[in-house]
Motif scaffolding. Sequence first.
Motif, short mmCIF file in Angstrom:
data_model
loop_
_atom_site.label_atom_id
_atom_site.label_comp_id
_atom_site.label_asym_id
_atom_site.label_seq_id
_atom_site.Cartn_x
_atom_site.Cartn_y
_atom_site.Cartn_z
N ALA A 77 0.81 -1.16 -0.01
CA ALA A 77 -0.11 -0.02 0.15
C ALA A 77 0.93 1.50 0.08
N PRO A 78 0.50 2.34 -0.58
CA PRO A 78 1.14 3.49 -0.50
C PRO A 78 1.44 3.93 0.86
N GLY A 79 3.11 4.35 0.86
CA GLY A 79 3.75 4.60 1.99
C GLY A 79 3.98 3.47 3.11
N LYS A 80 3.77 2.00 2.78
CA LYS A 80 3.75 1.13 3.49
C LYS A 80 4.99 0.15 3.03
N GLU A 81 5.29 -0.69 3.89
CA GLU A 81 6.25 -1.87 3.31
C GLU A 81 5.29 -2.94 2.71
N GLU B 280 -9.13 -1.34 3.28
CA GLU B 280 -7.41 -1.39 3.79
C GLU B 280 -7.06 -2.60 2.56
N ASP B 281 -7.54 -3.07 2.10
CA ASP B 281 -6.92 -4.31 0.73
C ASP B 281 -6.40 -3.32 -0.35
N THR B 282 -6.62 -2.26 -0.19
CA THR B 282 -6.13 -1.47 -1.41
C THR B 282 -4.54 -1.36 -1.36
N ALA B 283 -4.12 -1.59 -2.58
CA ALA B 283 -2.60 -1.96 -2.80
C ALA B 283 -2.17 -2.56 -4.04
N VAL B 284 -0.93 -2.44 -4.39
CA VAL B 284 -0.40 -3.09 -5.40
C VAL B 284 -0.27 -4.69 -4.98
N TYR B 285 -0.82 -5.42 -5.93
CA TYR B 285 -0.66 -6.76 -5.60
C TYR B 285 0.54 -7.61 -6.56
N TYR B 286 1.45 -8.13 -5.78
CA TYR B 286 2.53 -8.85 -6.60
C TYR B 286 2.59 -10.23 -6.47
N CYS B 287 2.69 -11.00 -7.35
CA CYS B 287 2.83 -12.32 -7.22
C CYS B 287 4.55 -12.73 -7.31
N ALA B 288 4.84 -13.80 -6.73
CA ALA B 288 6.07 -14.18 -6.56
C ALA B 288 6.38 -15.48 -6.66
N ALA B 289 7.65 -16.14 -7.08
CA ALA B 289 7.93 -17.26 -7.11
C ALA B 289 9.26 -17.88 -6.41
N ASP B 290 9.07 -18.90 -5.44
CA ASP B 290 10.36 -19.37 -4.72
C ASP B 290 10.83 -20.67 -5.22
N ARG B 291 11.59 -20.62 -5.88
CA ARG B 291 12.47 -21.82 -6.60
C ARG B 291 12.63 -22.86 -5.61
N GLU B 292 13.08 -22.51 -4.30
CA GLU B 292 13.65 -23.39 -3.40
C GLU B 292 12.51 -24.12 -2.70
N GLY B 293 11.44 -23.67 -2.72
CA GLY B 293 10.10 -24.42 -2.27
C GLY B 293 10.25 -24.13 -0.75
N THR B 294 10.76 -23.04 -0.26
CA THR B 294 10.78 -23.05 1.58
C THR B 294 9.35 -22.83 2.19
N GLY C 71 6.39 -10.48 -10.32
CA GLY C 71 5.68 -9.88 -11.49
C GLY C 71 6.04 -8.25 -11.14
N GLN C 72 5.35 -7.58 -11.99
CA GLN C 72 5.28 -6.13 -12.02
C GLN C 72 4.20 -5.35 -11.09
N GLY C 73 3.10 -6.44 -10.71
CA GLY C 73 2.32 -5.95 -9.93
C GLY C 73 0.93 -5.49 -10.64
N THR C 74 -0.21 -5.51 -9.80
CA THR C 74 -1.44 -5.11 -10.34
C THR C 74 -2.10 -4.06 -9.12
N GLN C 75 -2.77 -3.21 -9.66
CA GLN C 75 -3.27 -2.26 -8.55
C GLN C 75 -4.75 -2.75 -8.19
N VAL C 76 -4.98 -2.94 -6.86
CA VAL C 76 -6.37 -3.37 -6.49
C VAL C 76 -6.81 -1.83 -5.65
N THR C 77 -7.98 -1.44 -5.97
CA THR C 77 -8.61 -0.48 -5.35
C THR C 77 -9.82 -0.62 -4.79
N VAL C 78 -10.01 -0.41 -3.66
CA VAL C 78 -11.41 -0.69 -2.75
C VAL C 78 -11.69 0.61 -2.44
N SER C 79 -13.03 0.97 -2.78
CA SER C 79 -13.77 2.30 -2.35
C SER C 79 -14.63 1.78 -1.18
N SER C 80 -14.75 2.89 -0.44
CA SER C 80 -15.75 2.66 0.74
C SER C 80 -17.01 3.22 0.26
#
Length: 124
Positions: free
Chosen positions: A40-44, A89-103, A115-124
Amino acid sequence: QVQLVESGGGLVQAGGSLRLSCAASGRTFSSYVMGWFRQAPGKEREFVAFINWSGGRTYYADSVKGRFTISRDNAKNTVYLQMNSLKPEDTAVYYCAADREGTRTSRSGAYDYWGQGTQVTVSS
């Protein structure tokens, strides 16, 4: 090398649903643990969910448990994130990721490809 491309993001009202997809290139997709993260903007960046190679094991962040479902189709080299009962509060850029070690971890540092991410915006 694996390339990941997310899609399915958009604008939705609170209480609505979206399904994100992540298409992967490469022959070894079925051996990877796949994860979804969001920022999310301003967050980790934070962990959302992961799924093991077969789809038999999944794990979710407490904030999405019971609302989101991760799944995969190895024949299509695709992982999904079904998101229901969305909240602002689910509003954020969503990223998928791959873990080749399978941890099977929620740590973003364990994931090798993003990935490059996809924007999800939830309005109240």
